[in-house]
Design an enzyme around this catalytic site. Structure first.
Site, PDB file in Angstrom:
ATOM      1  N   ALA A  17       0.756  -1.312  -0.008  1.00 59.75           N
ATOM      2  CA  ALA A  17      -0.072  -0.112  -0.102  1.00 59.75           C
ATOM      3  C   ALA A  17       0.775   1.222  -0.190  1.00 59.75           C
ATOM      4  CB  ALA A  17      -0.959  -0.073   1.171  1.00 59.75           C
ATOM      5  N   ALA A  20       2.827   2.774  -5.373  1.00 56.05           N
ATOM      6  CA  ALA A  20       2.325   1.758  -6.470  1.00 56.05           C
ATOM      7  C   ALA A  20       1.229   1.042  -6.447  1.00 56.05           C
ATOM      8  CB  ALA A  20       3.342   0.736  -6.910  1.00 56.05           C
ATOM      9  N   ALA A  46       7.659   3.103   1.916  1.00 53.41           N
ATOM     10  CA  ALA A  46       8.883   3.854   1.681  1.00 53.41           C
ATOM     11  C   ALA A  46       8.538   5.097   0.577  1.00 53.41           C
ATOM     12  CB  ALA A  46      10.008   2.803   0.737  1.00 53.41           C
ATOM     13  N   TRP A  49       8.101   8.305   2.408  1.00 45.24           N
ATOM     14  CA  TRP A  49       9.311   8.711   2.906  1.00 45.24           C
ATOM     15  C   TRP A  49      10.140   9.418   1.573  1.00 45.24           C
ATOM     16  CZ3 TRP A  49      12.695   5.508   6.676  1.00 45.24           C
ATOM     17  CH2 TRP A  49      11.672   5.149   7.731  1.00 45.24           C
ATOM     18  N   ALA A  50       9.561   9.592   0.561  1.00 46.79           N
ATOM     19  CA  ALA A  50      10.186   9.968  -0.713  1.00 46.79           C
ATOM     20  C   ALA A  50      10.133  11.440  -0.571  1.00 46.79           C
ATOM     21  CB  ALA A  50       9.589   9.461  -1.950  1.00 46.79           C
ATOM     22  N   GLY A  52      12.165  14.039  -2.583  1.00 48.83           N
ATOM     23  CA  GLY A  52      12.605  14.810  -3.566  1.00 48.83           C
ATOM     24  C   GLY A  52      11.413  15.146  -4.621  1.00 48.83           C
ATOM     25  N   GLU A 117      17.204  18.223 -10.411  1.00 45.79           N
ATOM     26  CA  GLU A 117      18.077  17.213  -9.696  1.00 45.79           C
ATOM     27  C   GLU A 117      19.329  16.737 -10.457  1.00 45.79           C
ATOM     28  OE1 GLU A 117      15.579  14.325  -7.688  1.00 45.79           O
ATOM     29  OE2 GLU A 117      14.529  15.997  -6.398  1.00 45.79           O
ATOM     30  N   HIS A 233      22.224   5.829  -1.890  1.00 47.04           N
ATOM     31  CA  HIS A 233      21.951   7.376  -1.760  1.00 47.04           C
ATOM     32  C   HIS A 233      23.124   8.091  -1.074  1.00 47.04           C
ATOM     33  CE1 HIS A 233      20.300  11.300  -1.281  1.00 47.04           C
ATOM     34  NE2 HIS A 233      19.330  11.078  -1.947  1.00 47.04           N
ATOM     35  N   ARG A 279      24.187   9.403  -8.643  1.00 50.37           N
ATOM     36  CA  ARG A 279      24.018   9.193  -7.413  1.00 50.37           C
ATOM     37  C   ARG A 279      25.074   8.303  -7.008  1.00 50.37           C
ATOM     38  NH1 ARG A 279      17.722   8.334  -5.918  1.00 50.37           N
ATOM     39  NH2 ARG A 279      17.341  10.444  -5.612  1.00 50.37           N
ATOM     40  N   HIS A 344      19.379   2.755  -1.027  1.00 54.90           N
ATOM     41  CA  HIS A 344      18.236   3.414  -0.987  1.00 54.90           C
ATOM     42  C   HIS A 344      17.214   2.922  -2.175  1.00 54.90           C
ATOM     43  CE1 HIS A 344      15.784   7.136  -1.340  1.00 54.90           C
ATOM     44  NE2 HIS A 344      16.056   7.234  -2.626  1.00 54.90           N
ATOM     45  N   ARG A 379      19.054   4.144 -11.422  1.00 57.28           N
ATOM     46  CA  ARG A 379      17.647   5.052 -11.564  1.00 57.28           C
ATOM     47  C   ARG A 379      17.968   6.605 -11.532  1.00 57.28           C
ATOM     48  NH1 ARG A 379      14.398   7.903  -8.193  1.00 57.28           N
ATOM     49  NH2 ARG A 379      15.337   6.864  -6.191  1.00 57.28           N
TER      50      ARG A 379
END
Length: 558
Positions: A17, A20, A46, A49-50, A52, A117, A233, A279, A344, A379
């Site tokens: 949940a 996605a 997660a 928590w994103a 950016g 970014e 990260h 990164r 990360h 990524r």
């Protein structure tokens, strides 16, 4: 939710949940009965928590083609160009869908505010201060709660996929729910369980990120791809006692500097773009610099200096980072923040096609659990939330097979008792493994890898897998034949079973990552081998895994 209210069948079960799972559930046809399974509560993932943001070419100065080029460049030769093109072209429409659902992205006047970014050639990252993921997940959760066709099944452990013994088709899943193991039928299963960062000792992922979907898929015979590629990260808060809180890439995009103990911007020693390099390069720069300059590099840190950014911009763009740093006694307006790399994002996962199908009929996957071909070996920042919504939207086209037979006789329930002696010994052993696995994988398959330590770690994991299989609880659960349900009498059962599932999945994905890292004898993207530091043309291939077979797969250049 009252006890024993979980029905035996759904049209579709979505496992996970985060962004996605939530967006997928919302996009599924509303005439289908959907069960949304989450390990904790609906808001813990997660995605939340994103910080950016989410990338999309919505500016007149930008284009999907430029977004494609940046993504391919970051992916180090392993992105699938046609899939990346699909992602970039769908992005503006998907962003509009989030706005329509109520996601309040930051604005610059009437226009959506965009930031830069690392490795992006244009300002194209939409954000909601520095809590973008949380805003997206909160909005999607509110929408899901309003849908009559979606039933949320919280605090539930997904154990194993249930395949038809003759056809091999997915027909359901085993769950641990309210003290019982239950087998639930479904016309389709969609895995959206996120990543596996908890297999590393240093990670920005929440405690629930134990690679469950990848581990379940592997056990069922799903094809996995590129599991060696983990993105570390570069800038996680490194303070004694603190969680490895991620300091967003956007902070460097807005002008923060990476400095060492002497106050020098050392990142330019390793790449012309300095702290705005991709990164993996920035993570290795920090790792290498600490190796050269510190007596104990494993516990050392460099510094992220936010003082070059105007204070009012810091307050507006990064209020949560300011707040968290303040909680740990760091004033970002007066002093730099101690940072070091942490695991990360997992580029690899279950191989899926454009419609999220796996090689197992009836099994789908969305988000970080997958390898869609978008991310390649590394990524591009802020493409992860985008991937969740672009591919989640594809599930609106789901058509269930009409001849699925949901009717099945459920045999009588079995009782499982574990005495206090067994419980104490097995719980203690599982706790030790839960602590040791991430330490081993971090040391052997972290930022820098080499053959001898990988081989030693694989041997250790194989030994632990054998010991784990001998546990009383392991023997019992692996002997279960669906659809027989089991009632656990002990009050300790939920705690024990949660730990057992975590350890089982971490052992499996630890083994898979280590073996994949040993298999790829080159360095590329998020995979760096000290003993093979260069990228090799003969390795511009995906790593495919099915059961215990590793092989190469050509990148589709069409």
């Amino acid at each position: 939710m009252t006890k024993n209210t979980l029905q035996n069948k759904f049209d579709v079960l979505v496992v996970g949940a985060g962004a996605a799972g939530l967006y997928t559930a919302l996009c599924l046809p509303q005439d289908l009965q959907v069960g949304l399974i989450t390990k904790e509560t609906i808001s813990l993932s997660a995605s939340e928590w994103a910080q950016g943001g989410i990338a999309a070419a919505v500016s007149p100065e930008d284009s999907p083609q430029l977004h494609v080029e940046d993504t391919l460049r970051a992916g180090a030769g392993l992105c699938e160009p046609s899939i990346v093109k699909f992602l970039a072209e769908q992005a503006p429409e998907r962003i509009q869908s989030l706005v329509d659902l109520g996601v309040a992205f930051d604005r610059s006047g009437a226009e959506l505010a965009l930031t830069l970014e690392a490795a992006h050639s244009r300002h194209r990252v939409l954000h909601a201060a520095d809590t973008t993921g949380s805003r997206v997940v909160t909005t999607l959760s509110a929408q899901v709660l309003q849908r009559q066709n979606i039933k949320i099944i919280q605090q539930t452990l997904a154990l194993d996929l249930w395949l038809h013994p003759e056809t091999g088709r997915t027909q359901g899943i085993g769950l641990f729910y309210q003290g019982k193991i239950r087998w639930i039928r479904a016309g389709a299963i969609i895995l959206a369980t996120g990543g596996g960062g908890q297999v590393f000792a240093q990670t920005t992922n929440p405690a629930i990120s134990t690679g469950d979907g990848v581990a379940m898929g592997w056990k069922a015979g799903a094809i996995l791809r590129d599991l060696e590629f983990m993105q570390f990260h570069p800038t996680a808060l490194t303070k004694a006692g603190a969680d490895r809180f991620l300091i967003s890439e956007a902070v460097r995009g807005e002008g923060a500097h990476l400095i060492d103990n002497q106050g020098r911007r050392f990142a330019f020693d390793y790449h012309p773009s300095g702290e705005l390099a991709p990164r993996d390069i920035v993570s290795r720069a920090i790792f290498t610099h600490l190796q050269k300059t510190e007596d104990d590099p494993s516990s050392a840190n460099v510094w992220l200096d936010m003082r070059p950014i105007a204070p009012e911009k810091i307050r507006h763009r990064f209020p949560n980072i300011v707040k968290v740093c303040q909680q740990w006694g760091i004033n970002v307006f007066l002093e730099p923040v101690p940072v070091a790399p942490a695991a990360h994002y997992w580029m690899g996962g279950i191989q899926t096609d454009l419609m999220n199908r796996t090689n197992i009929p009836g099994l789908y996957a969305v988000g970080e659990t997958t390898s869609t071909g978008v991310h390649g070996a590394n990524r591009l920042a802020s493409n992860s939330l985008l991937e969740c919504i672009v591919f989640g939207a594809q599930m609106s086209r789901l058509k269930l097979e009409e001849d699925i037979n949901f009717e099945i006789d459920y045999p009588s329930e079995e009782i499982f008792e574990i005495n206090s002696l067994d419980y104490g010994e097995e719980f203690k052993y599982l706790q030790e493994l839960r602590s040791e696995i991430p330490r081993l994988v971090w040391q052997s398959a972290g930022i820098c890898r080499e053959q001898s330590s990988l081989d030693e770690a694989i041997s250790n994991i194989e030994s632990w897998l054998q010991e784990f299989a001998k546990l009383k609880l392991s023997k019992f659960i692996t002997s279960l034949e669906p659809p027989k349900s089991v009632n656990f009498e002990s009050n300790n059962a939920p705690k024990l079973l949660l730990l057992w599932v975590q350890v089982r999945n971490l052992l499996d994905i630890g083994y898979l990552i280590l073996k994949s890292a040993a298999y790829r004898t080159e360095s590329r993207g998020g995979h760096y081998r000290v003993d093979y530091p260069e990228s090799k043309p003969e390795w511009q291939f995906h790593t495919l895994i099915q059961n215990n077979d590793w092989r190469k797969q050509a990148v589709n250049r069409d």
